[in-house]
Write a protein that holds these residues in place. Structure first.
Motif: not given
Length: 120
Positions: A44-66
């Motif tokens: 029952g979960d057929a929709g998209p699960r991935k989002i694109h995040v733009g305009s991030l600072p150059d210093s962003i880390t995967e940990w911060q996004l998570r």
């Protein structure tokens, strides 16, 4: 509740752009396989699960996004594109369920800002 153009990280000049990723496969390169799609439909979960995040600072880390996006649901994968032109950093965040991805998108699009971002 939408927080469009509100959420910002310290040091950001404008919020991040958050949209549903066009391609939902690994690294956004392909669509989900038919088996993956069948499993999502059965759950029952057929929709998209991935989002694109733009305009991030150059210093962003995967940990911060998570950390930021985990408040909207279970984050199963994070990918930050490295080597981008200054001020053009972006990444993908994948959620366990499509409803979580939709809430994250609606709650953060042009609202979320990380320290060092120049625009939403």
């Amino acid at each position: 509740e939408s927080t469009d153009r509100i959420l910002m990280f310290p040091g950001s000049e404008k919020p991040c752009e958050v949209v549903m990723a066009k391609n939902q496969g690994m690294f956004g390169q392909q669509s989900a396989t038919s088996d993956e799609h069948s499993a999502m439909v059965q759950a029952g979960d057929a929709g998209p699960r991935k989002i694109h995040v733009g305009s991030l600072p150059d210093s962003i880390t995967e940990w911060q996004l998570r950390q930021e996006f985990s408040r909207f649901g279970t984050v199963t994968d994070v990918m930050v594109k490295t080597g981008c032109e200054p001020g053009r950093q972006w990444g993908f965040v994948t959620f366990q369920r499509s409803a979580e991805a939709q809430v994250a998108k609606e709650s953060t699009d042009r609202i979320l800002m990380f320290p060092g971002s120049e625009k939403p």
